[in-house]
Design a protein around this motif. Structure first.
Motif, PDB file in Angstrom:
ATOM      1  N   GLN A  55      49.970 -28.620 -28.941  1.00 51.14           N
ATOM      2  CA  GLN A  55      49.436 -27.950 -27.768  1.00 51.14           C
ATOM      3  C   GLN A  55      49.880 -26.488 -27.769  1.00 51.14           C
ATOM      4  O   GLN A  55      51.080 -26.190 -27.677  1.00 51.14           O
ATOM      5  CB  GLN A  55      49.885 -28.665 -26.499  1.00 51.14           C
ATOM      6  N   VAL A  56      48.898 -25.605 -27.893  1.00 52.71           N
ATOM      7  CA  VAL A  56      49.189 -24.183 -28.020  1.00 52.71           C
ATOM      8  C   VAL A  56      47.999 -23.384 -27.506  1.00 52.71           C
ATOM      9  O   VAL A  56      46.857 -23.834 -27.584  1.00 52.71           O
ATOM     10  CB  VAL A  56      49.508 -23.820 -29.492  1.00 52.71           C
ATOM     11  N   ASP A  57      48.282 -22.226 -26.972  1.00 53.64           N
ATOM     12  CA  ASP A  57      47.252 -21.288 -26.540  1.00 53.64           C
ATOM     13  C   ASP A  57      46.952 -20.357 -27.708  1.00 53.64           C
ATOM     14  O   ASP A  57      47.842 -19.635 -28.173  1.00 53.64           O
ATOM     15  CB  ASP A  57      47.763 -20.495 -25.332  1.00 53.64           C
ATOM     16  N   VAL A  58      45.715 -20.362 -28.192  1.00 56.10           N
ATOM     17  CA  VAL A  58      45.393 -19.561 -29.378  1.00 56.10           C
ATOM     18  C   VAL A  58      45.482 -18.068 -29.122  1.00 56.10           C
ATOM     19  O   VAL A  58      45.492 -17.275 -30.078  1.00 56.10           O
ATOM     20  CB  VAL A  58      44.005 -19.906 -29.951  1.00 56.10           C
ATOM     21  N   THR A  59      45.547 -17.658 -27.860  1.00 57.93           N
ATOM     22  CA  THR A  59      45.697 -16.230 -27.573  1.00 57.93           C
ATOM     23  C   THR A  59      47.134 -15.761 -27.765  1.00 57.93           C
ATOM     24  O   THR A  59      47.401 -14.558 -27.741  1.00 57.93           O
ATOM     25  CB  THR A  59      45.253 -15.894 -26.137  1.00 57.93           C
ATOM     26  N   ASP A  60      48.056 -16.697 -27.956  1.00 59.92           N
ATOM     27  CA  ASP A  60      49.474 -16.394 -28.155  1.00 59.92           C
ATOM     28  C   ASP A  60      49.760 -16.372 -29.655  1.00 59.92           C
ATOM     29  O   ASP A  60      49.968 -17.413 -30.282  1.00 59.92           O
ATOM     30  CB  ASP A  60      50.324 -17.458 -27.449  1.00 59.92           C
ATOM     31  N   ALA A  61      49.782 -15.188 -30.243  1.00 57.54           N
ATOM     32  CA  ALA A  61      49.924 -15.053 -31.695  1.00 57.54           C
ATOM     33  C   ALA A  61      51.220 -15.679 -32.205  1.00 57.54           C
ATOM     34  O   ALA A  61      51.219 -16.340 -33.255  1.00 57.54           O
ATOM     35  CB  ALA A  61      49.857 -13.586 -32.092  1.00 57.54           C
ATOM     36  N   ALA A  62      52.315 -15.493 -31.484  1.00 53.99           N
ATOM     37  CA  ALA A  62      53.594 -16.036 -31.926  1.00 53.99           C
ATOM     38  C   ALA A  62      53.576 -17.559 -31.902  1.00 53.99           C
ATOM     39  O   ALA A  62      54.095 -18.221 -32.823  1.00 53.99           O
ATOM     40  CB  ALA A  62      54.724 -15.506 -31.050  1.00 53.99           C
ATOM     41  N   ALA A  63      52.968 -18.145 -30.871  1.00 57.13           N
ATOM     42  CA  ALA A  63      52.890 -19.593 -30.772  1.00 57.13           C
ATOM     43  C   ALA A  63      52.011 -20.181 -31.872  1.00 57.13           C
ATOM     44  O   ALA A  63      52.317 -21.240 -32.433  1.00 57.13           O
ATOM     45  CB  ALA A  63      52.360 -19.995 -29.399  1.00 57.13           C
ATOM     46  N   VAL A  64      50.922 -19.491 -32.197  1.00 49.53           N
ATOM     47  CA  VAL A  64      50.055 -19.955 -33.277  1.00 49.53           C
ATOM     48  C   VAL A  64      50.798 -19.893 -34.611  1.00 49.53           C
ATOM     49  O   VAL A  64      50.703 -20.811 -35.438  1.00 49.53           O
ATOM     50  CB  VAL A  64      48.762 -19.130 -33.334  1.00 49.53           C
ATOM     51  N   ALA A  65      51.543 -18.832 -34.835  1.00 46.18           N
ATOM     52  CA  ALA A  65      52.322 -18.707 -36.075  1.00 46.18           C
ATOM     53  C   ALA A  65      53.355 -19.829 -36.175  1.00 46.18           C
ATOM     54  O   ALA A  65      53.553 -20.408 -37.254  1.00 46.18           O
ATOM     55  CB  ALA A  65      52.998 -17.347 -36.126  1.00 46.18           C
ATOM     56  N   ASP A  66      54.006 -20.149 -35.061  1.00 48.58           N
ATOM     57  CA  ASP A  66      54.975 -21.257 -35.056  1.00 48.58           C
ATOM     58  C   ASP A  66      54.275 -22.580 -35.362  1.00 48.58           C
ATOM     59  O   ASP A  66      54.814 -23.430 -36.072  1.00 48.58           O
ATOM     60  CB  ASP A  66      55.671 -21.346 -33.700  1.00 48.58           C
ATOM     61  N   ALA A  67      53.078 -22.760 -34.820  1.00 48.47           N
ATOM     62  CA  ALA A  67      52.327 -23.993 -35.057  1.00 48.47           C
ATOM     63  C   ALA A  67      51.971 -24.151 -36.527  1.00 48.47           C
ATOM     64  O   ALA A  67      52.039 -25.255 -37.087  1.00 48.47           O
ATOM     65  CB  ALA A  67      51.063 -24.008 -34.202  1.00 48.47           C
ATOM     66  N   VAL A  68      51.595 -23.060 -37.175  1.00 46.68           N
ATOM     67  CA  VAL A  68      51.265 -23.107 -38.602  1.00 46.68           C
ATOM     68  C   VAL A  68      52.485 -23.542 -39.408  1.00 46.68           C
ATOM     69  O   VAL A  68      52.385 -24.377 -40.320  1.00 46.68           O
ATOM     70  CB  VAL A  68      50.743 -21.740 -39.076  1.00 46.68           C
TER      71      VAL A  68
END
Length: 240
Positions: A55-68
């Protein structure tokens, strides 16, 4: 950001990351990839029916990077990225507020850029990968009442083709799918795209099915190193 219990997928199956995988088109693409033998990680604001759900907001670049990084740790190397996360809104130009512009840009083009920016570095390290971005037929042809949506979807096409050129010699292939009006919950029951008066203008007089769009995505992923920088439009013949 939260994730499910760590899965233990077979290392022989390629890993795909799909944004916006919780519902609609994203869910259909994630399901089709799973049936085709991929291990699928889904990113969305709500849980996805995928091997790994984040569960992540794609507008949050740092959160997307962590998800990857989480996907790479728990599932293995990401072989494919499909960027589906997006929003849609029908407004005439005079009714589009600054906040409406900002949100549309942040989710549709910003979310696509964030996902690609996070995945490309890990693909570059391996010299291999495939990216399919989801644009829209409206991003090519435009439409009355869809200016801010069409602008973001057109930007996705330009971004994707530029990325394809940039990564051409690095073993990473980038293509786009630009669907026509699709039969998903994104289109309200009152949407003009569902009206018989519109559907009768199409050579194939019906909305595009999500599984048909998923098939286009699979086609591009399976094309391997034979296609890059291309745009495929399953759109019931809306633009010929």
């Amino acid at each position: 950001m939260s994730n499910t219990d760590r899965p233990n997928p077979s290392t022989q199956r390629p890993v795909a990351l799909v944004t916006g995988a919780a519902r609609g088109l994203g869910a259909a693409i994630a399901k089709a990839l799973g049936v085709a033998g991929w291990v699928v990680a889904g990113l969305d604001l709500t849980p996805c029916a995928t091997t790994l759900s984040i569960q992540v907001d794609v507008t949050d670049a740092a959160a997307v990077a962590d998800a990857v990084q989480l996907v790479e740790r728990d599932l293995g190397p990401i072989a494919a990225l499909v960027t589906v996360a997006g929003i849609y809104e029908e407004l005439l130009i005079d009714d589009i507020t600054d906040s409406a512009w900002d949100r549309m840009l942040a989710v549709n083009i910003g979310g696509t850029i964030n996902a690609c920016s996070a995945v490309v570095p890990v693909m570059l390290k391996r010299g291999a990968g495939a990216i399919v971005t989801i644009s829209s037929d409206l991003g090519v042809g435009g439409s009355q009442g869809d200016a801010h949506y069409a602008a973001t979807k057109g930007a996705i096409v330009g971004f994707s083709r530029s990325l394809a050129r940039e990564l051409l010699t690095d073993g990473i292939f980038v293509n786009s799918v630009a669907p026509g009006a699709a039969d998903t919950a994104m289109l309200s029951a009152e949407s003009p795209w569902r009206a018989d008066s519109f559907l009768k203008t199409l050579p194939i007089p019906r909305l595009v099915r999500p599984d048909e769009i998923a098939g286009a995505v699979l086609f591009l992923l399976e094309a391997g190193n034979t296609m890059t920088g291309q745009l495929v439009s399953p759109n019931s013949g809306a633009t010929i």
